[in-house]
Design an enzyme around this catalytic site. Structure first.
Site, PDB file in Angstrom:
ATOM      1  N   HIS A 176       0.792  -1.232   0.000  1.00  0.00           N
ATOM      2  CA  HIS A 176       0.000   0.000   0.000  1.00  0.00           C
ATOM      3  C   HIS A 176       0.822   1.279   0.000  1.00  0.00           C
ATOM      4  O   HIS A 176       0.276   2.365  -0.121  1.00  0.00           O
ATOM      5  CB  HIS A 176      -0.952   0.033   1.201  1.00  0.00           C
ATOM      6  CG  HIS A 176      -0.261   0.317   2.500  1.00  0.00           C
ATOM      7  ND1 HIS A 176       0.452  -0.622   3.188  1.00  0.00           N
ATOM      8  CD2 HIS A 176      -0.151   1.458   3.218  1.00  0.00           C
ATOM      9  CE1 HIS A 176       0.966  -0.083   4.280  1.00  0.00           C
ATOM     10  NE2 HIS A 176       0.616   1.184   4.327  1.00  0.00           N
TER      11      HIS A 176
HETATM   12  C1  UD1 Z   1      -2.163   5.420   6.019  1.00  0.00           C
HETATM   13  C2  UD1 Z   1      -0.880   5.883   6.695  1.00  0.00           C
HETATM   14  C3  UD1 Z   1       0.183   4.801   6.568  1.00  0.00           C
HETATM   15  C4  UD1 Z   1      -0.338   3.468   7.059  1.00  0.00           C
HETATM   16  C5  UD1 Z   1      -1.635   3.135   6.320  1.00  0.00           C
HETATM   17  C6  UD1 Z   1      -2.235   1.834   6.765  1.00  0.00           C
HETATM   18  C7  UD1 Z   1      -0.447   8.313   6.577  1.00  0.00           C
HETATM   19  C8  UD1 Z   1       0.410   9.347   5.965  1.00  0.00           C
HETATM   20  N1  UD1 Z   1      -0.343   7.064   6.047  1.00  0.00           N
HETATM   21  O1  UD1 Z   1      -1.885   5.260   4.638  1.00  0.00           O
HETATM   22  O2  UD1 Z   1       1.302   5.180   7.349  1.00  0.00           O
HETATM   23  O3  UD1 Z   1       0.640   2.484   6.816  1.00  0.00           O
HETATM   24  O4  UD1 Z   1      -2.564   4.194   6.579  1.00  0.00           O
HETATM   25  O5  UD1 Z   1      -3.358   1.516   5.996  1.00  0.00           O
HETATM   26  O6  UD1 Z   1      -1.167   8.599   7.509  1.00  0.00           O
HETATM   27  N2  UD1 Z   1      -9.214   4.824   1.674  1.00  0.00           N
HETATM   28  C9  UD1 Z   1     -10.417   4.205   1.569  1.00  0.00           C
HETATM   29  N3  UD1 Z   1     -11.034   3.806   2.722  1.00  0.00           N
HETATM   30  C10 UD1 Z   1     -10.515   4.044   3.947  1.00  0.00           C
HETATM   31  C11 UD1 Z   1      -9.287   4.706   4.024  1.00  0.00           C
HETATM   32  C12 UD1 Z   1      -8.637   5.090   2.888  1.00  0.00           C
HETATM   33  O7  UD1 Z   1     -10.928   3.962   0.476  1.00  0.00           O
HETATM   34  O8  UD1 Z   1     -11.132   3.658   4.961  1.00  0.00           O
HETATM   35  C13 UD1 Z   1      -8.507   5.213   0.422  1.00  0.00           C
HETATM   36  C14 UD1 Z   1      -8.764   6.641   0.014  1.00  0.00           C
HETATM   37  O9  UD1 Z   1      -8.784   6.692  -1.382  1.00  0.00           O
HETATM   38  C15 UD1 Z   1      -7.538   7.376   0.492  1.00  0.00           C
HETATM   39  C16 UD1 Z   1      -6.463   6.298   0.322  1.00  0.00           C
HETATM   40  O10 UD1 Z   1      -7.121   5.066   0.619  1.00  0.00           O
HETATM   41  O11 UD1 Z   1      -7.291   8.535  -0.230  1.00  0.00           O
HETATM   42  C17 UD1 Z   1      -5.300   6.470   1.234  1.00  0.00           C
HETATM   43  O12 UD1 Z   1      -5.731   6.613   2.597  1.00  0.00           O
HETATM   44  P1  UD1 Z   1      -4.832   7.461   3.633  1.00  0.00           P
HETATM   45  O13 UD1 Z   1      -5.397   7.371   4.994  1.00  0.00           O
HETATM   46  O14 UD1 Z   1      -4.593   8.822   3.064  1.00  0.00           O
HETATM   47  O15 UD1 Z   1      -3.437   6.740   3.553  1.00  0.00           O
HETATM   48  P2  UD1 Z   1      -3.065   5.184   3.585  1.00  0.00           P
HETATM   49  O16 UD1 Z   1      -2.462   4.822   2.284  1.00  0.00           O
HETATM   50  O17 UD1 Z   1      -4.196   4.342   4.089  1.00  0.00           O
END
Ligand code: UD1
Length: 384
Positions: free
Chosen positions: A201
């Site tokens: 991820h």
């Molecule tokens: C975040 C953390 C990362 C951690 C990871 C675990 C930061 C900078 N990054 O990354 O350190 O390893 O979580 O998962 O805080 N999304 C969904 N549903 C959700 C959550 C996210 O669809 O419930 C999608 C959205 O499109 C979002 C993308 O995933 O834009 C990324 O989510 P985000 O929380 O920004 O970062 P992660 O890649 O999950």
């Protein structure tokens, strides 16, 4: 004493659970759990609360996704009112996600004492958003609760006074030890006898199309001789869809929706190997003595290499194939027991928090009048 915990994303949930349990045993501690809503899908959040036996959050900020600036700012805006309402004696923040940094900043500005659980980890790679979150959080937190000796060294090198640092051990392992028996009792009909569990991820692997395509093609090939179970993070799923990539007919890759904590633990403990870019899985595999191949050029968890089962393969797909072949021949390090990865880190954290006198006279919180969180939320403009 009022202790307020701030969590927001999947890897925070397994860290807060044992700390809440340990503090429940202490007299005179009132706990408030705030969920920022950085992760919000049922299988990224609710499922974890249920499996980790976490109480329902007292306050749910519902900030959701956004750019780093937007997400961090939204958490800060929403949290400020909560802090003013609840006036906690301590705020505990966990790991290195955007919610961690946002909460630490709000507390530092309000002069509320903040403790960082999992402090001191460094990848020395500022391309990683988490590295920025770790550095800033550690600079402004009052109490730095570290998992390992390398973390203490990193903090010392950054000029942080040793009085602010306490090595408590790895709180993720507390959760693992607590829930492993339940995870091991799970059944997975049709699970291959030997398989690799894959998770992916990190933006560095999934946001760059040629890199993601190269990794997927290599996994396609590896799966012909080592079946792959691949639970897909929402970020990765979106990227794979935009690539229009499909695995070949020969590939033995089972794609799954994101899995809960117990399934992930069970699938790791039975895997022949784990291929991942997650920080948590590097630690869990080391504890479980399962070989781990990490698709990163660095790690903020070097003990998983020096004393554990982790090997960094970076973006070198030849090395990945070679290491997979070695593991299949039984040629890999089984690692050692790591100091303070003993299931008791949360007890040591509770001791450190309960013993607040170690930081001298408690801070006087010269806070403005209490607002309330709901009012703070309602004050947002429609465009928020
Ligand atoms: C975040 C953390 C990362 C951690 C990871 C675990 C930061 C900078 N990054 O990354 O350190 O390893 O979580 O998962 O805080 N999304 C969904 N549903 C959700 C959550 C996210 O669809 O419930 C999608 C959205 O499109 C979002 C993308 O995933 O834009 C990324 O989510 P985000 O929380 O920004 O970062 P992660 O890649 O999950």
């Amino acid at each position: 004493m009022n202790v307020l915990h701030v969590v927001g994303a999947r890897p925070n949930f397994m860290k807060v659970a044992p700390v809440i349990r340990a503090l429940r045993e202490r007299n005179g501690v009132r706990q408030i759990l705030v969920h920022t809503g950085q992760h919000y899908d049922a299988n990224m959040s609710d499922l974890f609360f249920e499996q980790l036996e976490l109480p329902k959050p007292d306050i749910a900020l519902g900030v959701g996704s956004g750019s780093h600036a937007v997400q961090t700012a939204e958490v800060m805006k929403a949290l400020e009112g909560c802090m003013l309402d609840h006036k906690p004696d301590w705020v505990l923040v966990y790991g290195d996600v955007n919610s961690t940094l946002a909460a630490a900043l709000v507390c530092a500005k309000l002069r509320i004492r903040v403790a960082h659980v999992e402090a001191g980890l460094r990848s020395f790679d500022r391309e990683m958003p988490e590295e920025i979150n770790r550095i800033v959080t550690d600079q402004i937190a009052d109490l730095l609760l570290t998992p390992s000796a390398d973390a203490d060294d990193n903090l010392r090198a950054e000029g942080i006074h040793p009085d602010r640092v306490q090595r408590v051990g790895n709180v993720m392992i507390d959760t693992l030890v607590h829930l492993l028996p339940r995870a091991q009792s799970l059944q997975f009909p049709g699970l291959p006898a030997r398989y690799a569990l894959v998770t992916l991820h990190r933006p560095s692997n999934v946001d760059h199309e040629p890199t993601l395509r190269m990794i997927l093609e290599t996994l396609d090939e590896i799966s012909e001789y080592c079946p792959i179970i691949f639970p897909i993070h929402p970020r990765t799923r979106k990227k794979i869809e935009s690539l229009s990539f499909t695995f070949s007919a020969r590939a033995k890759v089972e794609l799954r929706e994101p899995i809960g904590y117990l399934d992930c633990l069970a699938l790791q403990s039975r895997a022949q190997m784990v291929i991942t870019d997650s920080g948590g899985l590097q630690e869990e595999t080391t504890f479980l003595r399962v070989p781990c191949l990490t698709l990163r050029v660095n790690t903020e968890r070097p003990v998983t290499i020096s004393q554990g089962t982790n090997v960094l393969v970076g973006g070198d797909m030849l090395k990945l194939r070679r290491e997979v072949a070695r593991i299949m021949e039984g040629d890999f390090s089984r690692g050692n027991q790591i100091e303070f990865w003993d299931g008791k880190a949360s007890e040591r954290i509770a001791d450190a928090i309960a013993d607040s006198t170690r930081l001298g006279v408690p801070r006087t919180m010269a806070l403005p009048c209490a607002t309330n969180c709901h009012k703070a939320r309602m004050n947002r403009t429609p465009s928020d």
